[in-house]
Design a protein around this motif. Sequence first.
Motif, PDB file in Angstrom:
ATOM      1  N   GLY A   1       6.670  29.286 -85.617  1.00 39.00           N
ATOM      2  CA  GLY A   1       7.004  30.631 -85.182  1.00 39.00           C
ATOM      3  C   GLY A   1       5.854  31.255 -84.426  1.00 39.00           C
ATOM      4  N   LEU A   2       4.652  31.045 -84.929  1.00 40.88           N
ATOM      5  CA  LEU A   2       3.453  31.594 -84.301  1.00 40.88           C
ATOM      6  C   LEU A   2       3.275  31.020 -82.896  1.00 40.88           C
TER       7      LEU A   2
ATOM      8  N   THR B   1       5.549  24.230 -99.848  1.00 33.50           N
ATOM      9  CA  THR B   1       4.529  25.075 -99.222  1.00 33.50           C
ATOM     10  C   THR B   1       4.199  24.553 -97.832  1.00 33.50           C
ATOM     11  N   LEU B   2       4.102  23.242 -97.714  1.00 33.85           N
ATOM     12  CA  LEU B   2       3.797  22.624 -96.433  1.00 33.85           C
ATOM     13  C   LEU B   2       4.884  22.948 -95.415  1.00 33.85           C
ATOM     14  N   LYS B   3       6.145  22.855 -95.856  1.00 34.82           N
ATOM     15  CA  LYS B   3       7.280  23.167 -94.984  1.00 34.82           C
ATOM     16  C   LYS B   3       7.209  24.605 -94.510  1.00 34.82           C
ATOM     17  N   GLU B   4       6.923  25.517 -95.443  1.00 33.85           N
ATOM     18  CA  GLU B   4       6.831  26.934 -95.107  1.00 33.85           C
ATOM     19  C   GLU B   4       5.714  27.170 -94.106  1.00 33.85           C
ATOM     20  N   ASN B   5       4.582  26.514 -94.320  1.00 30.34           N
ATOM     21  CA  ASN B   5       3.456  26.656 -93.397  1.00 30.34           C
ATOM     22  C   ASN B   5       3.819  26.143 -92.016  1.00 30.34           C
ATOM     23  N   LEU B   6       4.496  25.006 -91.955  1.00 29.97           N
ATOM     24  CA  LEU B   6       4.915  24.441 -90.674  1.00 29.97           C
ATOM     25  C   LEU B   6       5.837  25.407 -89.943  1.00 29.97           C
ATOM     26  N   GLN B   7       6.791  25.965 -90.691  1.00 25.95           N
ATOM     27  CA  GLN B   7       7.724  26.918 -90.111  1.00 25.95           C
ATOM     28  C   GLN B   7       6.957  28.112 -89.558  1.00 25.95           C
TER      29      GLN B   7
ATOM     30  N   TYR C   1       5.560  29.667 -81.052  1.00 28.57           N
ATOM     31  CA  TYR C   1       6.674  30.147 -80.229  1.00 28.57           C
ATOM     32  C   TYR C   1       6.364  31.535 -79.682  1.00 28.57           C
ATOM     33  N   LEU C   2       5.849  32.398 -80.569  1.00 27.18           N
ATOM     34  CA  LEU C   2       5.527  33.764 -80.156  1.00 27.18           C
ATOM     35  C   LEU C   2       4.409  33.776 -79.124  1.00 27.18           C
ATOM     36  N   THR C   3       3.387  32.980 -79.337  1.00 30.52           N
ATOM     37  CA  THR C   3       2.282  32.940 -78.384  1.00 30.52           C
ATOM     38  C   THR C   3       2.765  32.450 -77.027  1.00 30.52           C
ATOM     39  N   LYS C   4       3.637  31.433 -77.033  1.00 31.46           N
ATOM     40  CA  LYS C   4       4.203  30.943 -75.788  1.00 31.46           C
ATOM     41  C   LYS C   4       4.947  32.065 -75.086  1.00 31.46           C
ATOM     42  N   LYS C   5       5.748  32.817 -75.850  1.00 29.36           N
ATOM     43  CA  LYS C   5       6.515  33.925 -75.290  1.00 29.36           C
ATOM     44  C   LYS C   5       5.576  34.942 -74.655  1.00 29.36           C
ATOM     45  N   VAL C   6       4.486  35.247 -75.358  1.00 31.94           N
ATOM     46  CA  VAL C   6       3.527  36.238 -74.867  1.00 31.94           C
ATOM     47  C   VAL C   6       2.879  35.747 -73.574  1.00 31.94           C
ATOM     48  N   PHE C   7       2.495  34.481 -73.537  1.00 30.78           N
ATOM     49  CA  PHE C   7       1.822  33.950 -72.361  1.00 30.78           C
ATOM     50  C   PHE C   7       2.765  33.725 -71.189  1.00 30.78           C
TER      51      PHE C   7
END
Length: 42
Positions: A31-32, A21-27, A34-40
Amino acid sequence: MNVATNLPEQPTHDESKFKETLKENLQFFRGLIYLTKKVFMF
């Protein structure tokens, strides 16, 4: 995956589940971020 599913659960099962679960949360957070960086970037 545990091959012997008919055996009583080992105490380590919960631990591995937690780590999974921890791994999934980290992933997800990666991703989140990464997406925010892309948006900014725009």
